[in-house]
Design a protein around this motif. Structure first.
Motif, mmCIF file in Angstrom:
data_model
loop_
_atom_site.group_PDB
_atom_site.id
_atom_site.type_symbol
_atom_site.label_atom_id
_atom_site.label_comp_id
_atom_site.label_asym_id
_atom_site.label_seq_id
_atom_site.Cartn_x
_atom_site.Cartn_y
_atom_site.Cartn_z
ATOM 1 N N LEU A 1 0.822 -1.217 0.000
ATOM 2 C CA LEU A 1 0.000 0.000 0.000
ATOM 3 C C LEU A 1 0.855 1.265 0.000
ATOM 4 O O LEU A 1 0.434 2.298 -0.527
ATOM 5 C CB LEU A 1 -0.947 0.011 1.197
ATOM 6 C CG LEU A 1 -2.071 -1.023 1.170
ATOM 7 C CD1 LEU A 1 -2.860 -0.968 2.473
ATOM 8 C CD2 LEU A 1 -2.988 -0.820 -0.018
ATOM 9 N N ASP A 2 2.066 1.166 0.544
ATOM 10 C CA ASP A 2 2.964 2.322 0.572
ATOM 11 C C ASP A 2 3.438 2.737 -0.816
ATOM 12 O O ASP A 2 4.009 3.815 -0.983
ATOM 13 C CB ASP A 2 4.171 2.043 1.473
ATOM 14 C CG ASP A 2 3.822 2.086 2.950
ATOM 15 O OD1 ASP A 2 2.761 2.646 3.303
ATOM 16 O OD2 ASP A 2 4.619 1.554 3.757
ATOM 17 N N THR A 3 3.198 1.917 -1.836
ATOM 18 C CA THR A 3 3.571 2.271 -3.207
ATOM 19 C C THR A 3 2.532 3.183 -3.863
ATOM 20 O O THR A 3 2.738 3.655 -4.974
ATOM 21 C CB THR A 3 3.765 1.015 -4.090
ATOM 22 O OG1 THR A 3 2.508 0.336 -4.217
ATOM 23 C CG2 THR A 3 4.820 0.085 -3.514
ATOM 24 N N LEU A 4 1.401 3.407 -3.174
ATOM 25 C CA LEU A 4 0.317 4.237 -3.703
ATOM 26 C C LEU A 4 0.301 5.594 -3.017
ATOM 27 O O LEU A 4 0.414 5.679 -1.803
ATOM 28 C CB LEU A 4 -1.043 3.558 -3.467
ATOM 29 C CG LEU A 4 -1.277 2.240 -4.174
ATOM 30 C CD1 LEU A 4 -2.599 1.637 -3.719
ATOM 31 C CD2 LEU A 4 -1.256 2.418 -5.679
ATOM 32 N N LYS A 5 0.135 6.644 -3.823
ATOM 33 C CA LYS A 5 -0.033 7.992 -3.289
ATOM 34 C C LYS A 5 -1.349 8.544 -3.845
ATOM 35 O O LYS A 5 -1.514 8.670 -5.062
ATOM 36 C CB LYS A 5 1.124 8.897 -3.706
ATOM 37 C CG LYS A 5 0.991 10.310 -3.186
ATOM 38 C CD LYS A 5 2.104 11.198 -3.694
ATOM 39 C CE LYS A 5 1.845 12.618 -3.234
ATOM 40 N NZ LYS A 5 2.603 13.576 -4.026
ATOM 41 N N TYR A 6 -2.265 8.851 -2.951
ATOM 42 C CA TYR A 6 -3.571 9.394 -3.345
ATOM 43 C C TYR A 6 -3.374 10.736 -4.037
ATOM 44 O O TYR A 6 -2.681 11.616 -3.524
ATOM 45 C CB TYR A 6 -4.432 9.542 -2.096
ATOM 46 C CG TYR A 6 -5.781 10.185 -2.341
ATOM 47 C CD1 TYR A 6 -6.815 9.456 -2.896
ATOM 48 C CD2 TYR A 6 -6.012 11.511 -1.995
ATOM 49 C CE1 TYR A 6 -8.064 10.030 -3.104
ATOM 50 C CE2 TYR A 6 -7.252 12.096 -2.194
ATOM 51 C CZ TYR A 6 -8.267 11.356 -2.749
ATOM 52 O OH TYR A 6 -9.496 11.935 -2.951
ATOM 53 N N VAL A 7 -4.007 10.903 -5.209
ATOM 54 C CA VAL A 7 -3.894 12.182 -5.920
ATOM 55 C C VAL A 7 -5.230 12.866 -6.147
ATOM 56 O O VAL A 7 -5.270 14.004 -6.598
ATOM 57 C CB VAL A 7 -3.136 12.038 -7.270
ATOM 58 C CG1 VAL A 7 -1.683 11.668 -7.032
ATOM 59 C CG2 VAL A 7 -3.801 11.032 -8.194
ATOM 60 N N GLY A 8 -6.334 12.189 -5.818
ATOM 61 C CA GLY A 8 -7.631 12.836 -5.948
ATOM 62 C C GLY A 8 -8.731 11.851 -6.286
ATOM 63 O O GLY A 8 -8.494 10.660 -6.470
ATOM 64 N N SER A 9 -9.952 12.398 -6.355
ATOM 65 C CA SER A 9 -11.105 11.567 -6.689
ATOM 66 C C SER A 9 -12.166 12.420 -7.354
ATOM 67 O O SER A 9 -12.117 13.653 -7.286
ATOM 68 C CB SER A 9 -11.662 10.896 -5.432
ATOM 69 O OG SER A 9 -12.075 11.875 -4.515
ATOM 70 N N GLU A 10 -13.105 11.742 -7.993
ATOM 71 C CA GLU A 10 -14.239 12.429 -8.609
ATOM 72 C C GLU A 10 -15.474 11.553 -8.524
ATOM 73 O O GLU A 10 -15.375 10.322 -8.520
ATOM 74 C CB GLU A 10 -13.942 12.785 -10.062
ATOM 75 C CG GLU A 10 -13.810 11.591 -10.984
ATOM 76 C CD GLU A 10 -13.578 11.979 -12.434
ATOM 77 O OE1 GLU A 10 -14.581 12.121 -13.188
ATOM 78 O OE2 GLU A 10 -12.400 12.121 -12.804
ATOM 79 N N GLU A 11 -16.633 12.180 -8.434
ATOM 80 C CA GLU A 11 -17.877 11.427 -8.429
ATOM 81 C C GLU A 11 -18.191 11.007 -9.855
ATOM 82 O O GLU A 11 -17.990 11.770 -10.808
ATOM 83 C CB GLU A 11 -19.014 12.287 -7.859
ATOM 84 C CG GLU A 11 -20.268 11.492 -7.602
ATOM 85 C CD GLU A 11 -21.309 12.253 -6.792
ATOM 86 O OE1 GLU A 11 -22.286 11.616 -6.371
ATOM 87 O OE2 GLU A 11 -21.154 13.471 -6.578
#
Length: 155
Positions: A139-149
């Motif tokens: 999971l540490d290989t992932l960096k959240y960059v955003g989301s959309e509906e």
């Protein structure tokens, strides 16, 4: 590489959750490189959903298993995982057993169709992709960059 996770909620901090049913590659946090596929995941119950986006940076210290296509090894691995047996990989990547393929796999597991019949039916499936994260290090290989509906086609 950008990866997508479709679901009901914004997932800024991905988690590995034990679920009622075993998934293709066992319990894990599932993403895809195909945004349209993630949108289908997010809206599969006929309601709006959330398309979460992550920057993925592979880590060569982790243990990976990658299936480039549906193979005998891929089928055996999915049958193993869907039977409730875990594995020791941090990250597993490969084709997804979508609803149709899932039914074929279940029929194969249940002895309703032969292995040869599974492959005959599966050859008509469309391309899919999933990458699953099975450890905290993964999971540490992932960096959240955003989301959309996002919105589905079902009413």
């Amino acid at each position: 590489m950008v990866l997508y996770h479709g679901g009901k909620d914004v997932v800024e901090f991905p988690e590995i959750r034990k679920a009622l049913y075993h998934k293709d590659f066992y319990f894990g946090f599932y993403c895809t490189k195909l945004p349209e596929q993630a949108k289908r995941w997010a809206t599969r119950y006929g309601t709006s959903g959330v398309l979460n986006c992550y920057e993925y940076t592979p880590d060569n210290k982790l243990k990976y298993l990658v299936f480039d296509e549906m193979t005998e090894e891929w089928l055996d691995f999915i049958v193993h995982c869907r039977s409730g047996k875990s594995h020791t990989y941090d990250i597993v990547e490969g084709p997804m057993a979508d609803d149709t393929i899932y039914n074929y796999i279940q029929n194969y597991i249940d002895g309703k169709i032969s292995r040869a019949a599974f492959w005959e039916l599966a050859k008509f499936s469309h391309p899919t992709h999933q990458i699953s994260f099975h450890t905290i290090s993964a999971l540490d290989t992932l960096k959240y960059v955003g989301s959309e509906e996002v919105y589905g086609n079902k009413k």
